[in-house]
Scaffold this active site. Structure first.
Site, PDB file in Angstrom:
ATOM      1  N   THR A   1      41.592  40.713  28.350  1.00  0.00           N
ATOM      2  CA  THR A   1      40.277  40.866  28.970  1.00  0.00           C
ATOM      3  C   THR A   1      39.306  41.045  27.816  1.00  0.00           C
ATOM      4  O   THR A   1      39.499  41.927  26.980  1.00  0.00           O
ATOM      5  CB  THR A   1      40.237  42.104  29.879  1.00  0.00           C
ATOM      6  OG1 THR A   1      41.325  42.044  30.800  1.00  0.00           O
ATOM      7  CG2 THR A   1      38.928  42.178  30.647  1.00  0.00           C
TER       8      THR A   1
ATOM      9  N   ARG B   1      45.535  31.686  37.552  1.00  0.00           N
ATOM     10  CA  ARG B   1      45.495  31.634  39.018  1.00  0.00           C
ATOM     11  C   ARG B   1      46.850  31.378  39.655  1.00  0.00           C
ATOM     12  O   ARG B   1      47.106  31.846  40.770  1.00  0.00           O
ATOM     13  CB  ARG B   1      44.499  30.568  39.479  1.00  0.00           C
ATOM     14  CG  ARG B   1      43.071  30.785  38.997  1.00  0.00           C
ATOM     15  CD  ARG B   1      42.527  32.130  39.440  1.00  0.00           C
ATOM     16  NE  ARG B   1      41.122  32.301  39.044  1.00  0.00           N
ATOM     17  CZ  ARG B   1      40.459  33.447  39.205  1.00  0.00           C
ATOM     18  NH1 ARG B   1      41.063  34.513  39.729  1.00  0.00           N
ATOM     19  NH2 ARG B   1      39.200  33.537  38.832  1.00  0.00           N
TER      20      ARG B   1
ATOM     21  N   GLU C   1      36.553  34.709  34.351  1.00  0.00           N
ATOM     22  CA  GLU C   1      35.755  35.338  35.398  1.00  0.00           C
ATOM     23  C   GLU C   1      34.540  35.955  34.746  1.00  0.00           C
ATOM     24  O   GLU C   1      34.673  36.807  33.863  1.00  0.00           O
ATOM     25  CB  GLU C   1      36.553  36.392  36.184  1.00  0.00           C
ATOM     26  CG  GLU C   1      37.588  35.780  37.116  1.00  0.00           C
ATOM     27  CD  GLU C   1      38.179  36.765  38.138  1.00  0.00           C
ATOM     28  OE1 GLU C   1      38.587  36.312  39.223  1.00  0.00           O
ATOM     29  OE2 GLU C   1      38.242  37.965  37.837  1.00  0.00           O
TER      30      GLU C   1
ATOM     31  N   TYR D   1      35.246  44.177  42.800  1.00  0.00           N
ATOM     32  CA  TYR D   1      35.291  42.870  43.476  1.00  0.00           C
ATOM     33  C   TYR D   1      34.058  42.859  44.356  1.00  0.00           C
ATOM     34  O   TYR D   1      34.149  42.867  45.567  1.00  0.00           O
ATOM     35  CB  TYR D   1      36.593  42.864  44.286  1.00  0.00           C
ATOM     36  CG  TYR D   1      36.999  41.614  45.037  1.00  0.00           C
ATOM     37  CD1 TYR D   1      37.215  40.404  44.370  1.00  0.00           C
ATOM     38  CD2 TYR D   1      37.228  41.649  46.417  1.00  0.00           C
ATOM     39  CE1 TYR D   1      37.635  39.285  45.078  1.00  0.00           C
ATOM     40  CE2 TYR D   1      37.654  40.533  47.115  1.00  0.00           C
ATOM     41  CZ  TYR D   1      37.862  39.345  46.443  1.00  0.00           C
ATOM     42  OH  TYR D   1      38.303  38.236  47.133  1.00  0.00           O
TER      43      TYR D   1
ATOM     44  N   LYS E   1      46.382  38.730  35.103  1.00  0.00           N
ATOM     45  CA  LYS E   1      45.166  39.265  34.479  1.00  0.00           C
ATOM     46  C   LYS E   1      45.445  40.004  33.175  1.00  0.00           C
ATOM     47  O   LYS E   1      44.564  40.092  32.314  1.00  0.00           O
ATOM     48  CB  LYS E   1      44.526  40.300  35.428  1.00  0.00           C
ATOM     49  CG  LYS E   1      44.192  39.797  36.808  1.00  0.00           C
ATOM     50  CD  LYS E   1      42.857  39.101  36.828  1.00  0.00           C
ATOM     51  CE  LYS E   1      42.378  38.865  38.249  1.00  0.00           C
ATOM     52  NZ  LYS E   1      41.042  38.228  38.250  1.00  0.00           N
TER      53      LYS E   1
ATOM     54  N   THR F   1      33.730  39.350  39.588  1.00  0.00           N
ATOM     55  CA  THR F   1      33.082  38.087  39.257  1.00  0.00           C
ATOM     56  C   THR F   1      31.708  37.997  39.910  1.00  0.00           C
ATOM     57  O   THR F   1      31.572  38.203  41.111  1.00  0.00           O
ATOM     58  CB  THR F   1      33.975  36.922  39.737  1.00  0.00           C
ATOM     59  OG1 THR F   1      35.264  37.113  39.189  1.00  0.00           O
ATOM     60  CG2 THR F   1      33.425  35.597  39.299  1.00  0.00           C
TER      61      THR F   1
ATOM     62  N   ASP G   1      38.713  47.184  37.722  1.00  0.00           N
ATOM     63  CA  ASP G   1      37.940  45.979  38.012  1.00  0.00           C
ATOM     64  C   ASP G   1      37.588  45.960  39.501  1.00  0.00           C
ATOM     65  O   ASP G   1      38.476  46.003  40.356  1.00  0.00           O
ATOM     66  CB  ASP G   1      38.742  44.737  37.621  1.00  0.00           C
ATOM     67  CG  ASP G   1      37.859  43.508  37.489  1.00  0.00           C
ATOM     68  OD1 ASP G   1      36.624  43.654  37.397  1.00  0.00           O
ATOM     69  OD2 ASP G   1      38.404  42.384  37.491  1.00  0.00           O
TER      70      ASP G   1
ATOM     71  N   HIS H   1      31.512  35.641  45.690  1.00  0.00           N
ATOM     72  CA  HIS H   1      32.854  35.474  45.107  1.00  0.00           C
ATOM     73  C   HIS H   1      33.929  35.820  46.139  1.00  0.00           C
ATOM     74  O   HIS H   1      34.920  35.094  46.290  1.00  0.00           O
ATOM     75  CB  HIS H   1      32.983  36.367  43.862  1.00  0.00           C
ATOM     76  CG  HIS H   1      34.344  36.341  43.241  1.00  0.00           C
ATOM     77  ND1 HIS H   1      34.880  35.222  42.644  1.00  0.00           N
ATOM     78  CD2 HIS H   1      35.288  37.309  43.115  1.00  0.00           C
ATOM     79  CE1 HIS H   1      36.086  35.503  42.169  1.00  0.00           C
ATOM     80  NE2 HIS H   1      36.365  36.764  42.450  1.00  0.00           N
TER      81      HIS H   1
ATOM     82  N   GLU I   1      31.912  38.416  34.391  1.00  0.00           N
ATOM     83  CA  GLU I   1      31.686  39.780  34.871  1.00  0.00           C
ATOM     84  C   GLU I   1      30.839  40.553  33.874  1.00  0.00           C
ATOM     85  O   GLU I   1      30.696  40.165  32.710  1.00  0.00           O
ATOM     86  CB  GLU I   1      33.028  40.513  35.052  1.00  0.00           C
ATOM     87  CG  GLU I   1      34.013  39.804  35.953  1.00  0.00           C
ATOM     88  CD  GLU I   1      35.143  40.699  36.459  1.00  0.00           C
ATOM     89  OE1 GLU I   1      34.968  41.937  36.511  1.00  0.00           O
ATOM     90  OE2 GLU I   1      36.204  40.152  36.807  1.00  0.00           O
TER      91      GLU I   1
ATOM     92  N   ASP J   1      37.105  38.398  32.472  1.00  0.00           N
ATOM     93  CA  ASP J   1      38.397  38.790  33.037  1.00  0.00           C
ATOM     94  C   ASP J   1      39.249  37.529  33.177  1.00  0.00           C
ATOM     95  O   ASP J   1      39.419  36.989  34.269  1.00  0.00           O
ATOM     96  CB  ASP J   1      38.159  39.460  34.392  1.00  0.00           C
ATOM     97  CG  ASP J   1      39.460  39.904  35.044  1.00  0.00           C
ATOM     98  OD1 ASP J   1      40.451  40.076  34.325  1.00  0.00           O
ATOM     99  OD2 ASP J   1      39.459  40.073  36.276  1.00  0.00           O
TER     100      ASP J   1
ATOM    101  N   GLU K   1      36.332  28.848  41.796  1.00  0.00           N
ATOM    102  CA  GLU K   1      35.266  28.522  42.746  1.00  0.00           C
ATOM    103  C   GLU K   1      34.576  27.213  42.378  1.00  0.00           C
ATOM    104  O   GLU K   1      34.273  26.389  43.236  1.00  0.00           O
ATOM    105  CB  GLU K   1      34.230  29.652  42.773  1.00  0.00           C
ATOM    106  CG  GLU K   1      34.752  30.978  43.306  1.00  0.00           C
ATOM    107  CD  GLU K   1      33.772  32.113  43.057  1.00  0.00           C
ATOM    108  OE1 GLU K   1      32.837  32.260  43.853  1.00  0.00           O
ATOM    109  OE2 GLU K   1      33.934  32.844  42.070  1.00  0.00           O
TER     110      GLU K   1
ATOM    111  N   GLN L   1      48.768  34.681  39.352  1.00  0.00           N
ATOM    112  CA  GLN L   1      48.138  35.639  40.269  1.00  0.00           C
ATOM    113  C   GLN L   1      48.508  35.370  41.732  1.00  0.00           C
ATOM    114  O   GLN L   1      48.851  36.286  42.479  1.00  0.00           O
ATOM    115  CB  GLN L   1      46.610  35.553  40.080  1.00  0.00           C
ATOM    116  CG  GLN L   1      45.803  36.555  40.865  1.00  0.00           C
ATOM    117  CD  GLN L   1      44.293  36.328  40.711  1.00  0.00           C
ATOM    118  OE1 GLN L   1      43.841  35.512  39.913  1.00  0.00           O
ATOM    119  NE2 GLN L   1      43.497  37.059  41.486  1.00  0.00           N
TER     120      GLN L   1
ATOM    121  N   ARG M   1      42.728  32.204  52.091  1.00  0.00           N
ATOM    122  CA  ARG M   1      43.112  32.644  53.439  1.00  0.00           C
ATOM    123  C   ARG M   1      42.382  31.878  54.537  1.00  0.00           C
ATOM    124  O   ARG M   1      42.546  32.171  55.721  1.00  0.00           O
ATOM    125  CB  ARG M   1      42.828  34.156  53.597  1.00  0.00           C
ATOM    126  CG  ARG M   1      43.762  35.052  52.800  1.00  0.00           C
ATOM    127  CD  ARG M   1      43.406  36.538  52.956  1.00  0.00           C
ATOM    128  NE  ARG M   1      42.060  36.846  52.451  1.00  0.00           N
ATOM    129  CZ  ARG M   1      41.785  37.116  51.169  1.00  0.00           C
ATOM    130  NH1 ARG M   1      42.743  37.139  50.278  1.00  0.00           N
ATOM    131  NH2 ARG M   1      40.543  37.365  50.800  1.00  0.00           N
TER     132      ARG M   1
HETATM  133 CA   LIG Z   1      37.963  40.220  38.091  1.00  0.00          CA
HETATM  134 MG   LIG Z   2      41.801  40.775  32.540  1.00  0.00          MG
END
Ligand SMILES: [Ca+2]
Ligand SMILES: [Mg+2]
Ligand SMILES: [Ca+2]
Ligand SMILES: [Mg+2]
Ligand code: NI
Lengths: 432, 432
Positions: B273, B253, B215, B144, B269, B366, B142, B149, B217, B249, B380, B256, B158
């Protein structure tokens, strides 16, 4: 003294009758079991067990009707090209196979001992077979379960105050690895190219990795899987683990350092992962069980187990530079340095419902011990290249082209060993 | 106007003659293609293509000798239970199959049109088949690769100063995902349990995830692979990509956030999927190619490509709570929001020598767009639960039990669509 086989087993052999590890092999075209002479196509892979310096061909044993117990009698599991079917059958089948094989190979049993033609067909010299991957690995996971390794890596990369993140003591930290690039011991390793950490504001380095490393690990081969959505209970997890192999999680530290924020290791690992060919079963390891470390803080309920054990498996790593005749031992460690046990790893991995499949591979993470002589990778041994290791006179920081890395693992009993043989790989130069 | 088929294709269908996406299906036991009546074992999976509301059974077409081109004439590729063999054959085979199928299905071609018994055998109503995973996925990666995103997630976790790490602009960041838990559209998703981020110094939360998310994707299905150690050149990478599917996906959260330092996403995750069943080929997407974003800084040489393209694919996500009759659309985005192209992803993934195998899955990450209405996940859209989304009157922060999440994707041409159908999954409560 140990069990006696009619096959000659040297006292220091890794593969006495007490061990009987499983692998998959292909007879060399010249060997007697390769089929009728003159046939050009290579003989198909088949399961075998190691005994002394020999491999017992389980497809021949099965074809001769010698698996006569209730589970294996009519099973095609030893006529497959991988161990996946057999490992998926579970502990009752494993126990039955072990009993049958220990009997067939024992000094007192005439069936094979006195049948020259069958014996010649089913017992091949190890030097005359090619070992292959024991299972088709659907998914490969790598844990991070030695507290010494976590502390050392954390100190090197994040400083001593933040060495081990708080989550580490609550869960066996892990990441998904690349299954396609798992290779069998003896496969050459091409030095990978990639992006390395930039100096200041310049663009990143690109080229052959300058910090090629090994990681001393062992890995569990999963037996029966679980259905998606149905976790494996920690107290039943041992029945889902067939056995262990040695694993070298080759790592390119400069690539890894640059790419790994925020999603973890990727190309710094995925160029190759080497495993040893012989899967030593948990049944064979049982006499070497020992208490696993006391865990503080107390794990959450789903990780509390009634039998919290590791195994006393001595590990060592040698490096043989191209021009040298012998490897220099660079570290000696032990499997029992694992903080989170194999069964805790499996229970955690499935607690979210993630499904295991037979043959999946679960790496333990680098098995560093507490002393500097027991660190499990060059990153730790040279403190990220800040000091050198002397290999019989040749100074090393990271791996150089031509270096051969040799892992060995053995449980040493009073009368016998239960060993893993070796897990080796030689570094070839990067592509031009 | 578009190409005409003798099969009835509605003007707004996702599956006109210009598309012909590939999938794997099993006829319902009651349907005509399931074999001789009274046979209790379910018919085996086989490849098919979508046309209008029908599925063309390629095993029947192949069995009838209608693939008469030089590559496919005697190939067993459509007699397999997955697309792996066909996708591994490469672009010449794909082109030949497309030409043959567009001819066989065209309004002017009598072969199928006028052969009632053959037509009834090979053309099944979509409502009478069960769709399965199109390929056996050896490894799933996967990426990014939406800058929007990355910026949003980075800001949430962060802060705005450190939102996007510097490496993001030099390489397509990615992690290895779990292949075993990839499921086909329509499969229910059991809410996973796990450890969530602790409050202050207390031990971590354990229980059903409280922040279940989707997510949005897409994912590439790899065609021919590469040998271990031999990277794929960025300008040849398109020949290693068979086509695209939609991918959800699913992400927990809270799990994660707690587990992901320092090795990345894992149990947050790996519980499931979901991918859509119809693989839309790059050949069918070609008319919808568009310029990919200009990249600044300039990528390193191995990522510079002569043809730097994305595809204009409209995406939307609907959520249908249990008690609702219709889904509410919660976001509209586009595939062209990808900063790193599919070909750059593949070149990067293999630059270290990592080997791809046919059927491997490469998620894009995403696909958030720049506007708040185009964000690709609830993290988001609700800014990590700080605000609610109104779904036709029902307030949502994260996914609730009973919610059905529905992705749809379509390229809208002047005369026809090239669509992906949908990718759906309903959330079931956690295990007790
Ligand atoms: Ca993903
Ligand atoms: Mg997944
Ligand atoms: Ca490792
Ligand atoms: Mg590796
Ligand atoms: Ni995998």
């Amino acid at each position: 003294m140990g069990l006696r086989s009619f096959v000659d087993v040297a006292p220091d052999s890794h593969f006495p009758l007490e061990n009987l590890p499983y692998g998959v092999f292909r007879p060399s075209s010249s060997s007697s079991a390769s089929g009728a002479g003159g046939d050009a196509s290579p003989p198909p892979p088949r399961p075998g067990v190691a005994i002394g310096d020999f491999v017992l061909d389980l497809s021949v044993i099965s074809g001769a009707g010698l698996f006569d117990g209730p589970i294996l009698k009519n099973s095609p599991c030893f006529l497959q090209t991988s161990l996946n079917m057999f490992v998926g059958m579970g502990r009752p089948a494993w126990k039955e196979a072990r009993l049958t094989l220990q009997r067939l190979l024992s000094a007192d049993e005439p069936t094979l001992r006195d049948n020259t033609s069958l014996r010649e067909k089913c017992l091949l010299k190890m030097t005359e077979v090619e070992m292959l991957l024991p299972t088709v690995v659907g998914d490969y996971t790598d844990f991070y379960c030695s507290v010494h390794h976590a502390k050392n890596c954390g100190t090197i990369f994040r400083g001593p105050e933040n060495a081990i993140p708080r989550n580490w003591f609550y869960l066996p930290v892990a990441y998904h690895g690349r299954a396609s690039s798992i290779v069998i011991s003896g496969t050459d390793i091409i030095r990978p190219r990639g992006q390395g950490y930039p100096m200041g504001n310049s663009p990143p380095y690109f080229g052959p990795t300058q910090k090629l490393d090994f990681e001393l690990e062992m890995a569990a081969i999963v037996g029966p899987g679980n259905e998606l959505g149905r976790p494996i209970n920690v107290n039943e997890a041992a029945d889902h683990i067939f056995g262990l192999v040695l694993m070298n999680d080759w790592s390119a530290r400069d690539i890894q350092a640059w790419e790994c924020v925020p999603l973890g290791p990727f190309l710094g690992k995925s160029f190759s992962t080497t495993i040893s060919p012989w899967v030593v079963t948990l049944d064979a390891l049982e006499p070497f069980a020992c208490d696993a470390p006391v865990q503080d803080p107390q794990p959450l309920a789903y990780l509390v187990e009634s039998k919290h054990i590791n195994y006393d498996i001595s590990l060592e790593v040698g490096i043989k530079p191209a021009e040298h005749e012998h490897p220099a031992i660079v570290t000696r460690s032990n499997f029992k340095n694992l903080y989170w046990t194999l069964t805790q790893q499996l229970a955690h991995h499935t607690v979210n419902g993630c499904n295991m499949r037979p043959g999946d591979l679960l790496g333990t993470g680098t098995l560093s011990g507490p002393e500097p002589e027991s660190f499990g990778c060059l990153l730790e041994l040279t403190w990220n290249g800040q000091k050198s290791l002397s290999l019989n006179g040749s100074d090393h920081k990271f791996l150089e082209d031509g270096d051969e890395v040799i892992f060995r693992a053995c449980c040493k009993g009073k009368d016998y060993n239960v060993g893993f043989g070796s897990c080796t790989g030689k570094v070839l130069p990067a592509l031009p």
